[in-house]
Design an enzyme around this catalytic site. Structure first.
Site, PDB file in Angstrom:
ATOM      1  CG  HIS A 123      72.341  71.866  64.988  1.00 47.62           C
ATOM      2  ND1 HIS A 123      73.380  71.235  65.627  1.00 47.62           N
ATOM      3  CD2 HIS A 123      72.703  73.173  64.879  1.00 47.62           C
ATOM      4  CE1 HIS A 123      74.327  72.131  65.894  1.00 47.62           C
ATOM      5  NE2 HIS A 123      73.950  73.307  65.430  1.00 47.62           N
ATOM      6  CD  GLU A 124      71.057  75.764  62.296  1.00 44.83           C
ATOM      7  OE1 GLU A 124      71.000  76.777  63.030  1.00 44.83           O
ATOM      8  OE2 GLU A 124      72.127  75.226  61.965  1.00 44.83           O
ATOM      9  N   GLY A 162      77.475  84.526  46.665  1.00 45.60           N
ATOM     10  CA  GLY A 162      76.684  83.340  46.944  1.00 45.60           C
ATOM     11  C   GLY A 162      77.116  82.216  46.034  1.00 45.60           C
ATOM     12  N   PRO A 185      77.365  79.259  43.154  1.00 39.06           N
ATOM     13  CG  PRO A 185      78.664  77.576  42.209  1.00 39.06           C
ATOM     14  CD  PRO A 185      78.408  78.288  43.491  1.00 39.06           C
ATOM     15  CE  LYS A 240      77.190  84.471  42.215  1.00 37.19           C
ATOM     16  NZ  LYS A 240      76.571  83.159  42.476  1.00 37.19           N
ATOM     17  CB  THR A 241      74.787  86.077  35.484  1.00 28.05           C
ATOM     18  OG1 THR A 241      75.952  85.469  36.037  1.00 28.05           O
ATOM     19  CG2 THR A 241      75.113  86.688  34.149  1.00 28.05           C
TER      20      THR A 241
HETATM   21  P1  ADP Z   1      75.212  82.835  38.843  1.00 35.09           P
HETATM   22  O1  ADP Z   1      75.577  84.068  38.103  1.00 35.09           O
HETATM   23  O2  ADP Z   1      74.792  83.105  40.262  1.00 35.09           O
HETATM   24  O3  ADP Z   1      76.212  81.733  38.784  1.00 35.09           O
HETATM   25  P2  ADP Z   1      73.202  82.646  36.806  1.00 35.09           P
HETATM   26  O4  ADP Z   1      72.517  83.947  36.946  1.00 35.09           O
HETATM   27  O5  ADP Z   1      74.190  82.530  35.722  1.00 35.09           O
HETATM   28  O6  ADP Z   1      73.893  82.229  38.180  1.00 35.09           O
HETATM   29  O7  ADP Z   1      72.115  81.501  36.668  1.00 35.09           O
HETATM   30  C1  ADP Z   1      72.125  80.597  35.616  1.00 35.09           C
HETATM   31  C2  ADP Z   1      70.729  80.289  35.174  1.00 35.09           C
HETATM   32  O8  ADP Z   1      70.007  79.645  36.209  1.00 35.09           O
HETATM   33  C3  ADP Z   1      69.918  81.522  34.856  1.00 35.09           C
HETATM   34  O9  ADP Z   1      70.113  81.922  33.544  1.00 35.09           O
HETATM   35  C4  ADP Z   1      68.501  81.047  35.097  1.00 35.09           C
HETATM   36  O10 ADP Z   1      68.003  80.323  34.012  1.00 35.09           O
HETATM   37  C5  ADP Z   1      68.661  80.081  36.237  1.00 35.09           C
HETATM   38  N1  ADP Z   1      68.411  80.736  37.526  1.00 35.09           N
HETATM   39  C6  ADP Z   1      69.291  80.868  38.540  1.00 35.09           C
HETATM   40  N2  ADP Z   1      68.727  81.497  39.583  1.00 35.09           N
HETATM   41  C7  ADP Z   1      67.476  81.798  39.228  1.00 35.09           C
HETATM   42  C8  ADP Z   1      66.398  82.464  39.877  1.00 35.09           C
HETATM   43  N3  ADP Z   1      66.513  82.943  41.112  1.00 35.09           N
HETATM   44  N4  ADP Z   1      65.247  82.581  39.204  1.00 35.09           N
HETATM   45  C9  ADP Z   1      65.122  82.102  37.960  1.00 35.09           C
HETATM   46  N5  ADP Z   1      66.088  81.467  37.296  1.00 35.09           N
HETATM   47  C10 ADP Z   1      67.264  81.304  37.912  1.00 35.09           C
HETATM   48 ZN    ZN Z   2      74.766  75.176  65.577  1.00 38.23          ZN
END
Ligand code: ADP
Ligand code: ZN
Length: 581
Positions: free
Chosen positions: A413-414, A190, A192, A196-197
């Site tokens: 559209h959707e 997905g 950035p 995900k982290t």
């Molecule tokens: P990715 O790994 O997808 O690039 P990160 O996990 O590093 O994103 O997200 C960076 C920061 O953004 C997290 O440490 C958090 O503070 C915030 N964040 C991102 N998504 C969420 C979420 N779903 N809920 C709460 N905080 C989020």
């Molecule tokens: Zn369409």
């Protein structure tokens, strides 16, 4: 080891310096060039003290006054004898030459040694760097212990999927007893900043195991073979830790598609990737180790990574919709003194296409502005100001700067697609309509086609073409013929393909007959005027019918689109409720 190297280094350096000194000592005297005639004159006068004989074309010597001369070598047999009879010292410099050669040899050897030393010093440095790197592999047990799934707002599906793994990490024996093969690798994909982290850390935190994090790009741009050895040490370290979560960010950097050489990975990243795959297949499955990888470009990944036993569970982590954004905003203002006038719902509404990271950034900027101004609380105006800081400097194409106008267009559209489906093909389920772009495309609606039959009927294909045209049709009805957008390009591609197949392969278009034009024309199908015009006619007819269906249900189109503008996502039940009431 290092000490020994140092000693060798000093010995070599001393040797080089000494040989250089001797060399210059011998060679750097000021020799005066004199003619052979003059030399004979000096000899006769008894002015010559010593002559250094050699095989060279020149001979050197020392005069009685201490100065040195150089002159032509007569190379005659009796030369030495005649000098000797005149009481002149004669030194054969053959030995000198040997010494010189020896010195040169030493110098060369010394230089080689020197270079070798530096090279070895560099590899030592590299090794040191490597060691520093390995120990820098993040494994913050204490940090992740406190991170749980409660720290991740939204992303409900991803969270559910990962929650299953918590039990697996904690009790792998249980699953082994049942003969269940648990996923070794999970791929989170997905845009950035979508968490995900955070999800990977939360998994480790919930399971209460160490967390090892590396980044794919760390493995490239290193010496040959180093990437692979880094992978091996990472897994070794992880195994030593026992149960754990390994997180590999930017896996696309080392797992690019290997198709040919164009745009594919280098040999080095191939080797690194192979090491990763080998390590992953080496899991016994009951070790309680889970590898989580993250990417924002799943389309570029090597298929080998996605096979069973590798990253066979793939979870999309998308941009948050309005509700998720509200939850994320609430989460990140937990520890902040918000003013009563702050309406997080409104902010959630305004922050279409913001990622979680950007929302976190927004709240943080707001807090900084409030603090800078010595305010007791964070007020709406601070957040407004922060809003512009956060989106400033971003490229226009960034989704978060897309205006509300675009949001409206996408919504209609959707809705067009979804509503046409519900009206002409109610046997299909529409599980989700959203205006938040997913990795699979801009905006979107998901339809489940009931897989109840081996064959597609003409009616099915016609319905599918109309569903594809529903987006463009809705745009035209609501915004006018001249305001239609490029958003339908994919839809038109799909519709055209289906129409073409219907005519040229399936013989379903009566006026074109049962001829398999595909068989007759092959590649030239698309350049055949008859086929092109038949396809065009069919699409035109079906588009008109689609327009009609939507015009007859304008109220529903408005109702659903407006709901979508407010909520950004509509689930299956909500959609059915909207249509049936
Ligand atoms: P990715 O790994 O997808 O690039 P990160 O996990 O590093 O994103 O997200 C960076 C920061 O953004 C997290 O440490 C958090 O503070 C915030 N964040 C991102 N998504 C969420 C979420 N779903 N809920 C709460 N905080 C989020
Ligand atoms: Zn369409």
């Amino acid at each position: 080891m290092l000490k020994k190297r140092k000693i060798i280094f000093f010995v070599l350096a001393a040797l080089i310096v000494i040989s250089a000194l001797i060399y210059f000592q011998i060679n750097n005297k000021d020799y005066i060039n004199i003619s052979y005639k003059k030399f004979i004159e000096y000899v006769e006068k008894g002015n010559v003290e010593t002559v250094y004989l050699s095989n060279n074309s020149k001979i050197k010597g020392k005069l009685a006054d201490g100065s040195y001369f150089i002159t032509d070598n007569p190379r005659s047999e009796s030369f030495k004898e005649s000098l000797l009879t005149k009481g002149i010292n004669v030194e054969e410099t053959e030995q000198n030459a040997i010494i010189m050669n020896l010195l040169t040899l030493l110098l060369v050897l010394g230089s080689f040694g020197f270079i070798g030393y530096f090279l070895s010093k560099n590899t030592a440095k590299q090794a040191q760097k490597e060691m520093a790197y390995m120990s820098s592999i993040e494994s913050d047990f204490s940090n992740t212990e406190s991170i749980t799934f409660d720290d991740v707002a939204g992303n409900d599906e991803a969270k559910e999927s990962l929650k299953e793994l918590v039990d697996f990490i904690k009790n792998p024996e249980k699953y082994e007893r049942y003969g269940a093969r648990m996923p070794r690798g999970v791929l989170l994909y997905g845009p950035p900043g979508t968490g995900k982290t955070l999800l990977a850390k939360a998994l480790a935190g919930e399971a209460n195991v160490p967390y090892f994090a590396v980044t794919g790009s760390d493995f490239i741009q290193v010496y040959a073979g180093l990437g692979a050895s880094r992978i091996r040490s990472l897994f070794k370290k992880a195994r030593q830790a026992g149960k754990c979560v390994i997180f590999i960010d930017e896996i696309d950097a080392l797992g690019k598609k290997r198709s040919g050489n164009i745009g594919g990975g280098s040999d080095e990243s191939d080797r690194t990737l192979n090491a990763l795959l080998t390590e992953m297949s080496g899991f016994k499955g009951n070790e309680g180790i889970v590898v989580i990888a993250a990417t924002n470009r799943i389309d570029t990944l090597d298929e080998a990574l996605l096979r069973p036993g590798r990253f066979d569970r793939q979870i999309e982590v998308g941009l948050p919709d309005i509700n998720a954004r509200y939850k994320i905003l609430r989460l990140h203002s937990r520890n902040k003194p918000l003013d009563k006038n702050v309406d997080l719902k409104k902010i959630a509404y305004q922050t279409v296409y913001f990622s979680g990271a950007k929302l976190e950034n927004l709240m943080n900027e707001s807090a900084m502005i409030a603090a800078k101004n010595n305010q007791k609380t964070i007020k709406m105006e601070h957040i407004d100001k922060a809003f512009y800081t956060v989106i400033a400097g971003e490229e226009k194409k960034d989704k978060s700067t897309i205006s509300l106008k675009d949001k409206r267009i996408t919504a209609y559209h959707e809705t067009g697609h979804a509503l046409v489906t519900k009206l002409i093909a109610p046997e299909n389920r529409v599980t989700k309509v959203t205006i938040i772009p997913s990795t699979k495309g801009a905006g979107g609606f998901s339809m489940n086609i009931p897989p109840n039959s081996m064959y597609q009927s003409k009616e099915d294909i016609i319905k599918n073409i109309k569903i594809s045209l529903g987006g463009r049709a809705a745009e035209e009805i609501v915004f006018g013929k001249n305001k239609i957008t490029t958003g339908a390009s994919n839809d038109l591609q799909k519709a055209t393909k289906m129409a073409l197949l219907l005519i040229s392969r399936f013989g379903m278009e009566e006026s074109a007959g049962l001829v398999s034009y595909e068989t007759l024309l092959g590649d030239k199908l698309g350049t055949n005027n008859f086929i092109v015009s038949k396809t065009k006619d069919l699409l035109e007819k079906l588009y008109k019918e689609t327009l009609e269906v939507l015009r007859d249900n304008l109220d529903l189109l408005e109702k659903i689109a407006n709901y979508l503008i407010c909520n950004e996502t509509i689930g299956e039940e909500e959609l059915n409720l909207l249509i049936n009431h």
